[in-house]
Design a protein around this motif. Sequence first.
Motif, PDB file in Angstrom:
ATOM      1  N   LEU A   1      -4.724   9.968  -7.417  1.00  0.00           N
ATOM      2  CA  LEU A   1      -5.207   8.591  -7.520  1.00  0.00           C
ATOM      3  C   LEU A   1      -6.063   8.285  -6.292  1.00  0.00           C
ATOM      4  CD1 LEU A   1      -1.892   6.810  -8.635  1.00  0.00           C
ATOM      5  CD2 LEU A   1      -3.700   7.727 -10.077  1.00  0.00           C
ATOM      6  N   LYS A   2      -7.309   8.004  -6.541  1.00  0.00           N
ATOM      7  CA  LYS A   2      -8.236   7.751  -5.438  1.00  0.00           C
ATOM      8  C   LYS A   2      -8.450   6.255  -5.260  1.00  0.00           C
ATOM      9  CE  LYS A   2     -10.662  12.125  -6.153  1.00  0.00           C
ATOM     10  NZ  LYS A   2     -10.057  12.768  -4.969  1.00  0.00           N
ATOM     11  N   PRO A   3      -8.735   5.833  -4.051  1.00  0.00           N
ATOM     12  CA  PRO A   3      -8.936   4.391  -3.819  1.00  0.00           C
ATOM     13  C   PRO A   3     -10.121   3.826  -4.601  1.00  0.00           C
ATOM     14  CG  PRO A   3      -8.637   5.570  -1.747  1.00  0.00           C
ATOM     15  CD  PRO A   3      -8.787   6.605  -2.823  1.00  0.00           C
TER      16      PRO A   3
ATOM     17  N   ASP B   1      -0.087   0.062  -8.953  1.00  0.00           N
ATOM     18  CA  ASP B   1      -0.842   1.102  -9.649  1.00  0.00           C
ATOM     19  C   ASP B   1      -0.011   2.374  -9.786  1.00  0.00           C
ATOM     20  OD1 ASP B   1      -4.042   0.166  -8.135  1.00  0.00           O
ATOM     21  OD2 ASP B   1      -3.016  -0.547  -9.942  1.00  0.00           O
TER      22      ASP B   1
ATOM     23  N   ILE C   1      -4.047   2.859  -2.391  1.00  0.00           N
ATOM     24  CA  ILE C   1      -3.505   2.683  -3.734  1.00  0.00           C
ATOM     25  C   ILE C   1      -2.323   1.730  -3.646  1.00  0.00           C
ATOM     26  CG2 ILE C   1      -2.366   3.841  -5.665  1.00  0.00           C
ATOM     27  CD1 ILE C   1      -5.305   4.463  -5.452  1.00  0.00           C
TER      28      ILE C   1
ATOM     29  N   ASP D   1       0.846  -1.198   0.000  1.00  0.00           N
ATOM     30  CA  ASP D   1       0.000   0.000   0.000  1.00  0.00           C
ATOM     31  C   ASP D   1       0.879   1.244   0.000  1.00  0.00           C
ATOM     32  OD1 ASP D   1      -1.833   2.142   0.765  1.00  0.00           O
ATOM     33  OD2 ASP D   1      -3.216   0.528   1.307  1.00  0.00           O
ATOM     34  N   TYR D   2       0.367   2.282  -0.613  1.00  0.00           N
ATOM     35  CA  TYR D   2       1.151   3.515  -0.719  1.00  0.00           C
ATOM     36  C   TYR D   2       1.346   4.160   0.652  1.00  0.00           C
ATOM     37  CZ  TYR D   2       2.770   8.044  -2.359  1.00  0.00           C
ATOM     38  OH  TYR D   2       3.527   9.170  -2.579  1.00  0.00           O
TER      39      TYR D   2
ATOM     40  N   GLU E   1     -11.435  -0.182 -10.204  1.00  0.00           N
ATOM     41  CA  GLU E   1      -9.984  -0.031 -10.358  1.00  0.00           C
ATOM     42  C   GLU E   1      -9.705   1.073 -11.378  1.00  0.00           C
ATOM     43  OE1 GLU E   1      -8.766  -4.701  -9.472  1.00  0.00           O
ATOM     44  OE2 GLU E   1      -8.436  -3.806 -11.441  1.00  0.00           O
ATOM     45  N   ILE E   2      -8.466   1.465 -11.396  1.00  0.00           N
ATOM     46  CA  ILE E   2      -8.059   2.522 -12.324  1.00  0.00           C
ATOM     47  C   ILE E   2      -8.134   1.998 -13.754  1.00  0.00           C
ATOM     48  CG2 ILE E   2      -6.167   4.051 -13.008  1.00  0.00           C
ATOM     49  CD1 ILE E   2      -5.212   3.987 -10.114  1.00  0.00           C
TER      50      ILE E   2
ATOM     51  N   PRO F   1      -0.871   9.751  -4.867  1.00  0.00           N
ATOM     52  CA  PRO F   1      -1.682   8.589  -4.469  1.00  0.00           C
ATOM     53  C   PRO F   1      -2.167   8.763  -3.033  1.00  0.00           C
ATOM     54  CG  PRO F   1       0.500   7.958  -5.301  1.00  0.00           C
ATOM     55  CD  PRO F   1       0.528   9.420  -5.004  1.00  0.00           C
TER      56      PRO F   1
END
Lengths: 164, 155
Positions: free
Chosen positions: B66-68, B131, B127, A135-136, B96-97, B123
């Motif tokens: 970048l959103k979850p 990704d 994320i 996870d980021y 998902e993206i 992000p």
Amino acid sequence: MRSNTWLQKQMTRSPLASQGVLRPKGGKVNRTLVASLMLTSLVDAFSILVIFLLMNASSSTESVEIKNPNGIPLATNSDALKNGVVLNIENDKYMVGDRAVKLEELDTVLAQEKLKIPGDQAQVPLVIKASKQVDYKELSPILIVASQAKFEQYKLVVIDQVAH
Amino acid sequence: MVNMDSGHNEPTAELNLVPFIDILSTCICFLLMTTIWIQLGSFNISQAAGSSGAQEKNPPSIAVDLKPSGEVKLTMKDLPGHKNQVVDSVPARGGEIDFATFAAKMNQIHASYPDLKTVMLMPTQGIKFDDVIKTMQVFRDRQMAQIGLVPISQK
């Protein structure tokens, strides 16, 4: 062939020639068949294998030890991986070398590891290796800590694929 | 080694292949042990160091949020011919993206604004690292290599 080689003793006479009526070649009919080893094909195969491995050999003079490359994201057109301080994120832990480091101590440890690498300290990168599913939120603190440790270059490890 | 055939006077030469095979075997063993089967590479991150002068003109930049949920929000600043920010988004696909649509959108943006080289990736929690890499890949494929990663703000 009448050459004095070691194969001569093992070589069998042609069955057809032995069955000749007028002038059978060879006095005694030797029924034992011995297969001679054809080295030419083996040499051809070895040569092709050596050429393939030579073409595949990397010409890079710098190397970075990355243990367990499984799970690393795939990418194309990536840059060369330079020698630097390797930080590994696995199992929710930050690994520098073989030891796990707490987030509170990470800036000190990274600064110490950076000093061990010779050359211009400004050019020493922080090499971050993480698997795809990390996870980021685990990567984000590293960016802050690394800036405190005076890192100016950051590299994310990927497996380079040939672009199709 | 030249051997003379008793029936004929034509010399025949033999090539001893055994040492040659020994050399090839040694070369193969050495190369098998030293060949790199997995080629590792890296994506460079351009992190900001210090602040630029207030009088300098900021280059065109794009902030990628970048959103979850999989939605990607694009905010472009300092574009030529635009005083205000230009905002765009790429909706999620299956939670998902949607990288295919995102890449097509970036093709349009890059064609419209070729000087747009600076990218700020933002992000959020949730994320995946994969990704992030894929998003960076989209920009790198369009020669937008000045990519910066923004840490998650601690509120």
